[in-house]
Design a protein around this motif. Structure first.
Motif, PDB file in Angstrom:
ATOM      1  N   ASP A  85       0.824  -1.212   0.000  1.00  0.00           N
ATOM      2  CA  ASP A  85       0.000   0.000   0.000  1.00  0.00           C
ATOM      3  C   ASP A  85       0.859   1.263   0.000  1.00  0.00           C
ATOM      4  O   ASP A  85       0.809   2.088   0.918  1.00  0.00           O
ATOM      5  CB  ASP A  85      -0.946   0.012   1.197  1.00  0.00           C
ATOM      6  N   VAL A  86       1.678   1.403  -1.047  1.00  0.00           N
ATOM      7  CA  VAL A  86       2.598   2.534  -1.162  1.00  0.00           C
ATOM      8  C   VAL A  86       2.229   3.377  -2.381  1.00  0.00           C
ATOM      9  O   VAL A  86       1.488   2.928  -3.261  1.00  0.00           O
ATOM     10  CB  VAL A  86       4.061   2.052  -1.273  1.00  0.00           C
ATOM     11  N   PRO A  87       2.746   4.605  -2.491  1.00  0.00           N
ATOM     12  CA  PRO A  87       2.465   5.436  -3.667  1.00  0.00           C
ATOM     13  C   PRO A  87       3.036   4.828  -4.945  1.00  0.00           C
ATOM     14  O   PRO A  87       4.111   4.219  -4.928  1.00  0.00           O
ATOM     15  CB  PRO A  87       3.163   6.759  -3.346  1.00  0.00           C
ATOM     16  N   ILE A  88       2.312   5.019  -6.037  1.00  0.00           N
ATOM     17  CA  ILE A  88       2.764   4.602  -7.364  1.00  0.00           C
ATOM     18  C   ILE A  88       3.018   5.869  -8.168  1.00  0.00           C
ATOM     19  O   ILE A  88       2.119   6.691  -8.339  1.00  0.00           O
ATOM     20  CB  ILE A  88       1.701   3.757  -8.093  1.00  0.00           C
ATOM     21  N   TYR A  89       4.232   6.031  -8.677  1.00  0.00           N
ATOM     22  CA  TYR A  89       4.587   7.219  -9.441  1.00  0.00           C
ATOM     23  C   TYR A  89       4.697   6.881 -10.925  1.00  0.00           C
ATOM     24  O   TYR A  89       5.327   5.884 -11.302  1.00  0.00           O
ATOM     25  CB  TYR A  89       5.906   7.806  -8.954  1.00  0.00           C
ATOM     26  N   ALA A  90       4.106   7.732 -11.765  1.00  0.00           N
ATOM     27  CA  ALA A  90       4.181   7.581 -13.214  1.00  0.00           C
ATOM     28  C   ALA A  90       4.009   8.958 -13.849  1.00  0.00           C
ATOM     29  O   ALA A  90       3.539   9.905 -13.210  1.00  0.00           O
ATOM     30  CB  ALA A  90       3.103   6.623 -13.717  1.00  0.00           C
ATOM     31  N   HIS A  91       4.388   9.071 -15.113  1.00  0.00           N
ATOM     32  CA  HIS A  91       4.219  10.316 -15.848  1.00  0.00           C
ATOM     33  C   HIS A  91       2.729  10.588 -16.071  1.00  0.00           C
ATOM     34  O   HIS A  91       1.935   9.655 -16.229  1.00  0.00           O
ATOM     35  CB  HIS A  91       4.937  10.215 -17.196  1.00  0.00           C
ATOM     36  N   HIS A  92       2.354  11.863 -16.119  1.00  0.00           N
ATOM     37  CA  HIS A  92       0.925  12.202 -16.220  1.00  0.00           C
ATOM     38  C   HIS A  92       0.301  11.686 -17.514  1.00  0.00           C
ATOM     39  O   HIS A  92      -0.904  11.367 -17.547  1.00  0.00           O
ATOM     40  CB  HIS A  92       0.718  13.718 -16.086  1.00  0.00           C
ATOM     41  N   GLU A  93       1.102  11.546 -18.588  1.00  0.00           N
ATOM     42  CA  GLU A  93       0.541  11.044 -19.841  1.00  0.00           C
ATOM     43  C   GLU A  93       0.336   9.533 -19.813  1.00  0.00           C
ATOM     44  O   GLU A  93      -0.306   8.979 -20.718  1.00  0.00           O
ATOM     45  CB  GLU A  93       1.431  11.449 -21.018  1.00  0.00           C
ATOM     46  N   GLU A  94       0.841   8.879 -18.798  1.00  0.00           N
ATOM     47  CA  GLU A  94       0.640   7.438 -18.655  1.00  0.00           C
ATOM     48  C   GLU A  94      -0.589   7.130 -17.797  1.00  0.00           C
ATOM     49  O   GLU A  94      -1.107   6.006 -17.810  1.00  0.00           O
ATOM     50  CB  GLU A  94       1.890   6.803 -18.039  1.00  0.00           C
ATOM     51  N   MET A  95      -1.069   8.111 -17.067  1.00  0.00           N
ATOM     52  CA  MET A  95      -2.140   7.899 -16.097  1.00  0.00           C
ATOM     53  C   MET A  95      -3.408   7.264 -16.691  1.00  0.00           C
ATOM     54  O   MET A  95      -3.962   6.313 -16.118  1.00  0.00           O
ATOM     55  CB  MET A  95      -2.500   9.216 -15.406  1.00  0.00           C
ATOM     56  N   PRO A  96      -3.920   7.750 -17.848  1.00  0.00           N
ATOM     57  CA  PRO A  96      -5.166   7.158 -18.365  1.00  0.00           C
ATOM     58  C   PRO A  96      -5.058   5.667 -18.676  1.00  0.00           C
ATOM     59  O   PRO A  96      -6.064   4.946 -18.634  1.00  0.00           O
ATOM     60  CB  PRO A  96      -5.429   7.961 -19.660  1.00  0.00           C
ATOM     61  N   TYR A  97      -3.849   5.210 -18.979  1.00  0.00           N
ATOM     62  CA  TYR A  97      -3.654   3.790 -19.287  1.00  0.00           C
ATOM     63  C   TYR A  97      -3.536   2.956 -18.013  1.00  0.00           C
ATOM     64  O   TYR A  97      -3.767   1.748 -18.034  1.00  0.00           O
ATOM     65  CB  TYR A  97      -2.404   3.607 -20.152  1.00  0.00           C
ATOM     66  N   LEU A  98      -3.190   3.603 -16.912  1.00  0.00           N
ATOM     67  CA  LEU A  98      -3.083   2.902 -15.629  1.00  0.00           C
ATOM     68  C   LEU A  98      -4.427   2.849 -14.908  1.00  0.00           C
ATOM     69  O   LEU A  98      -4.702   1.900 -14.171  1.00  0.00           O
ATOM     70  CB  LEU A  98      -2.045   3.592 -14.741  1.00  0.00           C
ATOM     71  N   THR A  99      -5.250   3.856 -15.127  1.00  0.00           N
ATOM     72  CA  THR A  99      -6.557   3.881 -14.474  1.00  0.00           C
ATOM     73  C   THR A  99      -7.607   3.090 -15.241  1.00  0.00           C
ATOM     74  O   THR A  99      -8.689   2.833 -14.727  1.00  0.00           O
ATOM     75  CB  THR A  99      -7.055   5.330 -14.323  1.00  0.00           C
ATOM     76  N   GLY A 100      -7.305   2.723 -16.469  1.00  0.00           N
ATOM     77  CA  GLY A 100      -8.259   1.983 -17.275  1.00  0.00           C
ATOM     78  C   GLY A 100      -9.124   2.856 -18.158  1.00  0.00           C
ATOM     79  O   GLY A 100     -10.010   2.354 -18.858  1.00  0.00           O
ATOM     80  N   GLU A 101      -8.860   4.179 -18.183  1.00  0.00           N
ATOM     81  CA  GLU A 101      -9.630   5.074 -19.034  1.00  0.00           C
ATOM     82  C   GLU A 101      -9.311   4.850 -20.512  1.00  0.00           C
ATOM     83  O   GLU A 101     -10.152   5.095 -21.383  1.00  0.00           O
ATOM     84  CB  GLU A 101      -9.341   6.525 -18.662  1.00  0.00           C
ATOM     85  N   LYS A 102      -8.096   4.429 -20.804  1.00  0.00           N
ATOM     86  CA  LYS A 102      -7.686   4.188 -22.186  1.00  0.00           C
ATOM     87  C   LYS A 102      -7.009   2.833 -22.305  1.00  0.00           C
ATOM     88  O   LYS A 102      -6.461   2.304 -21.327  1.00  0.00           O
ATOM     89  CB  LYS A 102      -6.700   5.273 -22.653  1.00  0.00           C
ATOM     90  N   GLU A 103      -7.057   2.284 -23.518  1.00  0.00           N
ATOM     91  CA  GLU A 103      -6.273   1.100 -23.858  1.00  0.00           C
ATOM     92  C   GLU A 103      -5.082   1.535 -24.689  1.00  0.00           C
ATOM     93  O   GLU A 103      -5.148   2.509 -25.443  1.00  0.00           O
ATOM     94  CB  GLU A 103      -7.107   0.107 -24.675  1.00  0.00           C
ATOM     95  N   TYR A 104      -3.980   0.807 -24.558  1.00  0.00           N
ATOM     96  CA  TYR A 104      -2.836   1.086 -25.415  1.00  0.00           C
ATOM     97  C   TYR A 104      -3.185   0.754 -26.867  1.00  0.00           C
ATOM     98  O   TYR A 104      -4.064  -0.079 -27.125  1.00  0.00           O
ATOM     99  CB  TYR A 104      -1.629   0.260 -24.974  1.00  0.00           C
ATOM    100  N   PRO A 105      -2.525   1.402 -27.830  1.00  0.00           N
ATOM    101  CA  PRO A 105      -2.807   1.132 -29.245  1.00  0.00           C
ATOM    102  C   PRO A 105      -2.596  -0.339 -29.602  1.00  0.00           C
ATOM    103  O   PRO A 105      -1.819  -1.053 -28.941  1.00  0.00           O
ATOM    104  CB  PRO A 105      -1.789   2.017 -29.980  1.00  0.00           C
ATOM    105  N   ARG A 106      -3.285  -0.768 -30.614  1.00  0.00           N
ATOM    106  CA  ARG A 106      -3.121  -2.148 -31.086  1.00  0.00           C
ATOM    107  C   ARG A 106      -1.679  -2.377 -31.534  1.00  0.00           C
ATOM    108  O   ARG A 106      -1.043  -1.479 -32.081  1.00  0.00           O
ATOM    109  CB  ARG A 106      -4.073  -2.443 -32.249  1.00  0.00           C
ATOM    110  N   PRO A 107      -1.151  -3.577 -31.324  1.00  0.00           N
ATOM    111  CA  PRO A 107       0.230  -3.853 -31.719  1.00  0.00           C
ATOM    112  C   PRO A 107       0.399  -3.909 -33.233  1.00  0.00           C
ATOM    113  O   PRO A 107      -0.575  -4.065 -33.973  1.00  0.00           O
ATOM    114  CB  PRO A 107       0.509  -5.228 -31.089  1.00  0.00           C
ATOM    115  N   THR A 108       1.635  -3.769 -33.659  1.00  0.00           N
ATOM    116  CA  THR A 108       1.993  -3.891 -35.077  1.00  0.00           C
ATOM    117  C   THR A 108       3.006  -5.030 -35.194  1.00  0.00           C
ATOM    118  O   THR A 108       4.214  -4.803 -35.124  1.00  0.00           O
ATOM    119  CB  THR A 108       2.598  -2.569 -35.599  1.00  0.00           C
ATOM    120  N   PRO A 109       2.535  -6.249 -35.348  1.00  0.00           N
ATOM    121  CA  PRO A 109       3.402  -7.423 -35.202  1.00  0.00           C
ATOM    122  C   PRO A 109       4.388  -7.678 -36.332  1.00  0.00           C
ATOM    123  O   PRO A 109       5.262  -8.532 -36.186  1.00  0.00           O
ATOM    124  CB  PRO A 109       2.396  -8.581 -35.100  1.00  0.00           C
ATOM    125  N   PHE A 110       4.300  -6.954 -37.454  1.00  0.00           N
ATOM    126  CA  PHE A 110       5.144  -7.296 -38.594  1.00  0.00           C
ATOM    127  C   PHE A 110       6.209  -6.246 -38.909  1.00  0.00           C
ATOM    128  O   PHE A 110       6.884  -6.331 -39.922  1.00  0.00           O
ATOM    129  CB  PHE A 110       4.264  -7.548 -39.827  1.00  0.00           C
TER     130      PHE A 110
END
Length: 257
Positions: free
Chosen positions: A81-106
């Motif tokens: 139960d400690v603080p989690i630090y990340a860049h502000h532009e990463e926050m929506p992906y950590l909270t579940g507001e956004k999904e990361y872009p689809r991968p480009t496997p080739f």
């Protein structure tokens, strides 16, 4: 695995994490950098106990929020139960507001690339523990360490740098193994590569981030994938060769070190 003074590395299957100790007024505090793959929490807790006994970390710092760097967080937070630090532009992906872009496997061939459409891209619903990290300056809770915004692999990707000894924790801004290749991952063949191509949507930003880190002239690098590398000249040679070839084939021309 000891990386440098007060810094220890640990590999969770395909992704590395780091333990930074010697922090705080009495030099008795420590921070965890990244949280490994899913189901790795018990191994992380065991290694942390070996290093620090029952003392929990002051914080957990995330270079970014891809599944192989946050996998153990839900279990670790129940224990610490400690603080989690990340860049502000990463926050929506950590909270579940956004999904990361689809991968480009080739873009870069390899079994790990071809499997990437099956990798998780969603967030994990963090909220109360999240705190914004200040980049471009020494971190208040990590004396001697600077947070550097290194986007490209993700929008809010950060790397960490300790000027005192030239130690760089680059996350996935660049890596020291060809992460697209299962054989390279299994053998941990030491090569300086760009970030995993299948999950790097902005290659132009990624290249600029590598240039930014290369200008710091690190003496030791420990990345999110691969082994640590040592030697200022050797690392510089590898990084600048990567930069020169980055636009052609996207890290298909590695430097063997």
């Amino acid at each position: 695995m000891k990386i440098a003074t007060d810094v220890y590395g640990y590999r969770t299957a395909i992704a590395n994490i780091a333990f930074i100790s010697g922090l705080g007024k009495n030099k008795d505090e420590w921070v965890l950098v990244d949280a490994g793959v899913p189901y790795s929490a018990k191994f992380i807790l065991k290694y942390a106990s070996t290093l620090f006994g029952s003392k929990k970390p002051k914080a957990i710092v995330l270079t970014h929020g891809h599944f192989d760097h946050i996998g153990a967080l839900p279990v670790l937070l129940k224990e610490w139960d400690v603080p989690i630090y990340a860049h502000h532009e990463e926050m929506p992906y950590l909270t579940g507001e956004k999904e990361y872009p689809r991968p480009t496997p080739f873009i870069v061939k390899g079994l790990m690339s071809y499997l990437s459409p099956f990798y998780p891209r969603d967030g994990i619903g963090l909220h109360s523990n999240l705190h914004e990290i200040e980049t471009g300056t020494e971190l208040e809770f990590m004396q001697g360490w600077e947070g550097i915004h290194t986007p490209g692999h993700t929008k809010g990707h950060i790397s960490l740098y300790r000027k005192e000894d030239g130690l760089m924790l680059a996350g996935d801004a660049f890596v020291t193994v060809k992460q697209e290749s299962l054989l390279a991952v299994l053998t941990q063949k030491e090569e300086i590569h760009g970030p995993p191509a299948y999950f790097t949507p902005n290659r132009a930003e990624s290249r600029e981030s590598i240039i930014k880190l290369a200008k710091l002239e690190p003496s030791t690098i420990y990345t999110g994938h691969g082994k640590p590398l040592y030697g200022k000249e050797q690392i510089a040679k590898g990084l600048y060769q990567l930069i020169r070839h980055y636009d052609v084939g996207f890290a298909e021309s590695p430097t063997v070190v």
